[in-house]
Design a protein around this motif. Structure first.
Motif, PDB file in Angstrom:
ATOM      1  N   ALA A  10      30.555  76.079  45.177  1.00  0.00           N
ATOM      2  CA  ALA A  10      30.880  75.499  46.464  1.00  0.00           C
ATOM      3  C   ALA A  10      30.020  74.279  46.746  1.00  0.00           C
ATOM      4  O   ALA A  10      30.333  73.480  47.609  1.00  0.00           O
ATOM      5  N   ASP A  21      31.061  71.597  52.162  1.00  0.00           N
ATOM      6  CA  ASP A  21      32.122  71.494  53.160  1.00  0.00           C
ATOM      7  C   ASP A  21      32.666  72.892  53.466  1.00  0.00           C
ATOM      8  O   ASP A  21      32.076  73.901  53.084  1.00  0.00           O
ATOM      9  N   THR A  22      33.800  72.950  54.137  1.00  0.00           N
ATOM     10  CA  THR A  22      34.308  74.239  54.597  1.00  0.00           C
ATOM     11  C   THR A  22      34.728  75.155  53.443  1.00  0.00           C
ATOM     12  O   THR A  22      34.873  76.363  53.650  1.00  0.00           O
ATOM     13  N   SER A  23      34.913  74.606  52.241  1.00  0.00           N
ATOM     14  CA  SER A  23      35.278  75.466  51.107  1.00  0.00           C
ATOM     15  C   SER A  23      34.161  76.449  50.775  1.00  0.00           C
ATOM     16  O   SER A  23      34.394  77.457  50.097  1.00  0.00           O
ATOM     17  N   GLN A  27      37.257  81.164  51.929  1.00  0.00           N
ATOM     18  CA  GLN A  27      37.619  81.539  50.560  1.00  0.00           C
ATOM     19  C   GLN A  27      38.646  82.662  50.617  1.00  0.00           C
ATOM     20  O   GLN A  27      38.313  83.837  50.520  1.00  0.00           O
ATOM     21  N   ASN A  79      33.663  85.789  54.892  1.00  0.00           N
ATOM     22  CA  ASN A  79      34.498  84.808  54.201  1.00  0.00           C
ATOM     23  C   ASN A  79      35.346  85.405  53.080  1.00  0.00           C
ATOM     24  O   ASN A  79      36.239  84.731  52.574  1.00  0.00           O
ATOM     25  N   SER A 117      42.163  77.474  57.088  1.00  0.00           N
ATOM     26  CA  SER A 117      41.207  76.387  57.293  1.00  0.00           C
ATOM     27  C   SER A 117      40.254  76.863  58.373  1.00  0.00           C
ATOM     28  O   SER A 117      40.580  77.761  59.165  1.00  0.00           O
TER      29      SER A 117
END
Length: 297
Positions: A10, A21-23, A27, A79, A117
């Motif tokens: 990530a 970032d948001t990644s 997940q 997540n 997202s």
């Protein structure tokens, strides 16, 4: 939050700078619906629900009920959380309480539709809460909101938009920037962390100045993903009277098991008691920062 942040890739490293970032947080994981109207471990009756968002996405939720409940918990997981795989651990945390539990798969996760997202997950959390609050069987009963890790951002968004009967932030973060800095400080090969895109500024620090509900902050003593210092900071800056907030640091616990400790259920009882005493703040009251109950059990 992403406990395997670096190992999972990530972080993109460029000249010893970590770009996040948001990644790193969002997940999506596959999952299934539970059998409807069946009894699961602990004697809970599981009932399936479908919650439709404003843009038409169908979210899967399961309502876990027992006789004579005195309230409801709306739970938002981390997540990689899905109802099918992780509901039993949540129910165990609430087994000794008199509360029912509603858990929804995040958009794009488990049996929910749509594409995940961070922004959509935050928006959906409010819709899930409102759906739960409108359930007829909980009319007049307290509805708590509990978020763990990524789910604590979602719970915080609900508290920002709604006045709650009680808020539980477990394994939470002040800001994404503080969270990334913790990883950088622990990694000698990374010189600097840069938070990018929609992750910038995310976290629950700003929320602490506008809360008007009883607050329980829970963190594991050994949490290396969202370090206890961040929960301590949230507790200290929460602009609530001392009787309205509690920090529970769970000895020996890490990032994902703080609410598994028996001390958590006792803290939930205290949270409900704060609500029973009429703890809502009027906009005319000036909350007092600092103070409050600190528990290290």
């Amino acid at each position: 939050l992403a406990s395997r942040l670096i190992a999972l890739g990530a972080l993109a490293l460029s000249g010893c700078v970590a770009y996040v970032d948001t990644s790193a947080l969002v997940q999506p994981q596959p999952g299934i619906r539970l059998p409807d109207n069946t009894t699961v471990v602990g004697g809970w009756l599981a009932k399936n629900h479908t919650i439709v968002t404003e843009d038409g996405v169908a979210l899967y939720a399961a309502l876990f009920q027992r006789p004579n409940a005195r309230g409801l918990v709306v739970y938002f997981g981390g997540n990689q959380f899905t109802v099918g795989r992780h509901h039993a651990a949540v129910l165990q945390s609430y087994a000794s309480t008199d509360l029912d539990v509603l858990i929804a798969d995040h958009r794009g996760y488990g049996a929910s539709g749509g594409s995940a997202s961070l922004g959509s997950l935050l928006d959906d959390a409010v819709i899930v809460h409102d759906y739960a609050r409108d359930l007829r069987e909980y009319s007049g009963l307290p509805v708590l909101v509990h978020g763990q890790s990524l789910g604590s951002f979602m719970a915080g968004e609900v508290a920002r938009q709604r006045s709650l009967d009680g808020l539980v932030l477990e394994s939470s973060a002040t800001t994404a920037e503080d969270w990334v800095k913790g990883f950088v400080d622990a990694n000698p090969f990374v010189r600097r962390g840069v938070v990018e895109g929609g992750l910038q500024g995310q976290g629950n620090l700003a929320l602490m100045s506008v809360l008007d509900e009883p607050l329980l902050i829970v963190v594991g003593e050994l949490d290396r993903t969202t370090r206890p210092a961040m929960s301590q900071r949230l507790f200290e800056v929460a602009r609530l009277p001392p009787t309205m907030k509690e920090l529970l640091v769970v000895p020996g616990a890490g990032h994902n098991d703080a609410s598994a400790h028996p001390s958590f259920a006792a803290a939930i009882v205290r949270l409900l008691a704060r609500g029973d005493r009429g703890v809502k703040l009027s906009s005319r009251i000036s909350p007092v920062a600092g103070g409050g109950r600190r528990c290290r059990l």
